[in-house]
Design a protein around this motif. Sequence first.
Motif, PDB file in Angstrom:
ATOM      1  N   MET A 273       0.845  -1.176   0.000  1.00 17.00           N
ATOM      2  CA  MET A 273       0.000   0.000   0.000  1.00 17.00           C
ATOM      3  C   MET A 273       0.887   1.234   0.000  1.00 17.00           C
ATOM      4  SD  MET A 273      -3.126   1.224   2.500  1.00 17.00           S
ATOM      5  CE  MET A 273      -2.558   0.286   3.836  1.00 17.00           C
ATOM      6  N   SER A 274       0.476   2.197  -0.739  1.00 16.73           N
ATOM      7  CA  SER A 274       1.247   3.425  -0.865  1.00 16.73           C
ATOM      8  C   SER A 274       1.103   4.279   0.386  1.00 16.73           C
ATOM      9  CB  SER A 274       0.761   4.209  -2.082  1.00 16.73           C
ATOM     10  OG  SER A 274       1.364   5.469  -2.122  1.00 16.73           O
ATOM     11  N   ALA A 275       2.178   4.968   0.744  1.00 11.71           N
ATOM     12  CA  ALA A 275       2.139   5.881   1.883  1.00 11.71           C
ATOM     13  C   ALA A 275       1.667   7.259   1.446  1.00 11.71           C
ATOM     14  CB  ALA A 275       3.516   5.976   2.529  1.00 11.71           C
ATOM     15  N   VAL A 276       1.294   7.396   0.167  1.00  8.46           N
ATOM     16  CA  VAL A 276       0.835   8.669  -0.365  1.00  8.46           C
ATOM     17  C   VAL A 276      -0.609   8.511  -0.827  1.00  8.46           C
ATOM     18  CG1 VAL A 276       1.202  10.408  -2.143  1.00  8.46           C
ATOM     19  CG2 VAL A 276       3.163   9.284  -1.104  1.00  8.46           C
ATOM     20  N   LEU A 277      -1.456   9.427  -0.405  1.00 11.04           N
ATOM     21  CA  LEU A 277      -2.845   9.440  -0.850  1.00 11.04           C
ATOM     22  C   LEU A 277      -2.948  10.455  -1.978  1.00 11.04           C
ATOM     23  CD1 LEU A 277      -5.568   8.139  -0.031  1.00 11.04           C
ATOM     24  CD2 LEU A 277      -6.026  10.197   1.270  1.00 11.04           C
ATOM     25  N   ASP A 278      -3.684  10.122  -3.021  1.00 10.63           N
ATOM     26  CA  ASP A 278      -3.842  11.006  -4.176  1.00 10.63           C
ATOM     27  C   ASP A 278      -4.312  12.386  -3.703  1.00 10.63           C
ATOM     28  OD1 ASP A 278      -4.424  12.253  -6.571  1.00 10.63           O
ATOM     29  OD2 ASP A 278      -5.984  10.843  -7.160  1.00 10.63           O
ATOM     30  N   PRO A 279      -3.546  13.446  -3.987  1.00 10.13           N
ATOM     31  CA  PRO A 279      -3.921  14.790  -3.532  1.00 10.13           C
ATOM     32  C   PRO A 279      -5.279  15.250  -4.061  1.00 10.13           C
ATOM     33  CG  PRO A 279      -1.657  14.762  -4.300  1.00 10.13           C
ATOM     34  CD  PRO A 279      -2.243  13.431  -4.641  1.00 10.13           C
ATOM     35  N   ALA A 280      -5.649  14.840  -5.264  1.00 15.57           N
ATOM     36  CA  ALA A 280      -6.954  15.224  -5.819  1.00 15.57           C
ATOM     37  C   ALA A 280      -8.080  14.589  -5.008  1.00 15.57           C
ATOM     38  CB  ALA A 280      -7.044  14.819  -7.285  1.00 15.57           C
ATOM     39  N   LEU A 281      -7.882  13.341  -4.594  1.00 16.62           N
ATOM     40  CA  LEU A 281      -8.880  12.665  -3.767  1.00 16.62           C
ATOM     41  C   LEU A 281      -8.946  13.317  -2.398  1.00 16.62           C
ATOM     42  CD1 LEU A 281     -10.870  10.362  -3.198  1.00 16.62           C
ATOM     43  CD2 LEU A 281      -8.904   8.952  -2.576  1.00 16.62           C
ATOM     44  N   LEU A 282      -7.809  13.571  -1.805  1.00 17.81           N
ATOM     45  CA  LEU A 282      -7.762  14.181  -0.476  1.00 17.81           C
ATOM     46  C   LEU A 282      -8.469  15.539  -0.462  1.00 17.81           C
ATOM     47  CD1 LEU A 282      -6.845  14.058   2.441  1.00 17.81           C
ATOM     48  CD2 LEU A 282      -4.648  15.007   1.724  1.00 17.81           C
ATOM     49  N   ALA A 283      -8.332  16.303  -1.530  1.00 21.57           N
ATOM     50  CA  ALA A 283      -8.961  17.622  -1.608  1.00 21.57           C
ATOM     51  C   ALA A 283     -10.484  17.535  -1.603  1.00 21.57           C
ATOM     52  CB  ALA A 283      -8.480  18.351  -2.854  1.00 21.57           C
ATOM     53  N   LYS A 284     -11.030  16.399  -2.001  1.00 19.74           N
ATOM     54  CA  LYS A 284     -12.485  16.235  -2.081  1.00 19.74           C
ATOM     55  C   LYS A 284     -13.092  15.601  -0.833  1.00 19.74           C
ATOM     56  CE  LYS A 284     -12.251  15.833  -7.026  1.00 19.74           C
ATOM     57  NZ  LYS A 284     -12.351  14.949  -8.172  1.00 19.74           N
ATOM     58  N   LEU A 285     -12.276  14.964  -0.020  1.00 19.31           N
ATOM     59  CA  LEU A 285     -12.784  14.251   1.147  1.00 19.31           C
ATOM     60  C   LEU A 285     -13.011  15.179   2.331  1.00 19.31           C
ATOM     61  CD1 LEU A 285     -10.524  11.079   1.073  1.00 19.31           C
ATOM     62  CD2 LEU A 285     -12.897  11.280   0.330  1.00 19.31           C
ATOM     63  N   VAL A 286     -14.106  14.944   3.031  1.00 22.16           N
ATOM     64  CA  VAL A 286     -14.397  15.687   4.259  1.00 22.16           C
ATOM     65  C   VAL A 286     -14.820  14.697   5.334  1.00 22.16           C
ATOM     66  CG1 VAL A 286     -15.056  17.829   3.103  1.00 22.16           C
ATOM     67  CG2 VAL A 286     -16.809  16.118   3.615  1.00 22.16           C
ATOM     68  N   CYS A 287     -14.724  15.120   6.558  1.00 21.74           N
ATOM     69  CA  CYS A 287     -15.151  14.307   7.689  1.00 21.74           C
ATOM     70  C   CYS A 287     -16.664  14.086   7.604  1.00 21.74           C
ATOM     71  CB  CYS A 287     -14.788  15.017   8.991  1.00 21.74           C
ATOM     72  SG  CYS A 287     -15.442  14.207  10.465  1.00 21.74           S
ATOM     73  N   PRO A 288     -17.116  12.857   7.758  1.00 24.90           N
ATOM     74  CA  PRO A 288     -18.560  12.598   7.702  1.00 24.90           C
ATOM     75  C   PRO A 288     -19.330  13.164   8.902  1.00 24.90           C
ATOM     76  CG  PRO A 288     -17.391  10.603   8.271  1.00 24.90           C
ATOM     77  CD  PRO A 288     -16.344  11.630   7.933  1.00 24.90           C
ATOM     78  N   VAL A 289     -18.620  13.514   9.962  1.00 25.72           N
ATOM     79  CA  VAL A 289     -19.267  14.052  11.159  1.00 25.72           C
ATOM     80  C   VAL A 289     -19.352  15.574  11.102  1.00 25.72           C
ATOM     81  CG1 VAL A 289     -19.110  14.235  13.677  1.00 25.72           C
ATOM     82  CG2 VAL A 289     -18.455  12.108  12.544  1.00 25.72           C
ATOM     83  N   THR A 290     -18.223  16.225  10.810  1.00 29.15           N
ATOM     84  CA  THR A 290     -18.148  17.690  10.890  1.00 29.15           C
ATOM     85  C   THR A 290     -18.137  18.397   9.539  1.00 29.15           C
ATOM     86  OG1 THR A 290     -15.740  17.673  10.873  1.00 29.15           O
ATOM     87  CG2 THR A 290     -16.831  17.517  13.038  1.00 29.15           C
ATOM     88  N   ARG A 291     -17.939  17.644   8.475  1.00 34.56           N
ATOM     89  CA  ARG A 291     -17.834  18.187   7.101  1.00 34.56           C
ATOM     90  C   ARG A 291     -16.629  19.121   6.939  1.00 34.56           C
ATOM     91  NH1 ARG A 291     -20.504  14.382   4.964  1.00 34.56           N
ATOM     92  NH2 ARG A 291     -22.723  14.432   5.175  1.00 34.56           N
ATOM     93  N   THR A 292     -15.612  18.919   7.774  1.00 36.26           N
ATOM     94  CA  THR A 292     -14.372  19.692   7.668  1.00 36.26           C
ATOM     95  C   THR A 292     -13.337  18.866   6.901  1.00 36.26           C
ATOM     96  OG1 THR A 292     -13.651  18.852   9.819  1.00 36.26           O
ATOM     97  CG2 THR A 292     -14.786  20.983   9.799  1.00 36.26           C
TER      98      THR A 292
END
Length: 59
Positions: free
Chosen positions: A1-20
């Motif tokens: 497994m890669s230690a790097v998460l796709d930056p484009a994906l990370l930019a779209k993800l938010v916390c399901p609880v706080t939406r931050t």
Amino acid sequence: MSAVLDPALLAKLVCPVTRTPLRWDAERRELLSEAAGLAFPVRDGVPVLVVREARSING
């Protein structure tokens, strides 16, 4: 497994609880929601944004 998460994906993800935005912790391979105090696992490159699967980061 890669230690790097796709930056484009990370930019779209938010916390399901706080939406931050989430922060990637490469060492632990988790997505952190500091606002909610939760760490969400990433399994086989797929973020698991399910609250019951998260662990508390507040102690």
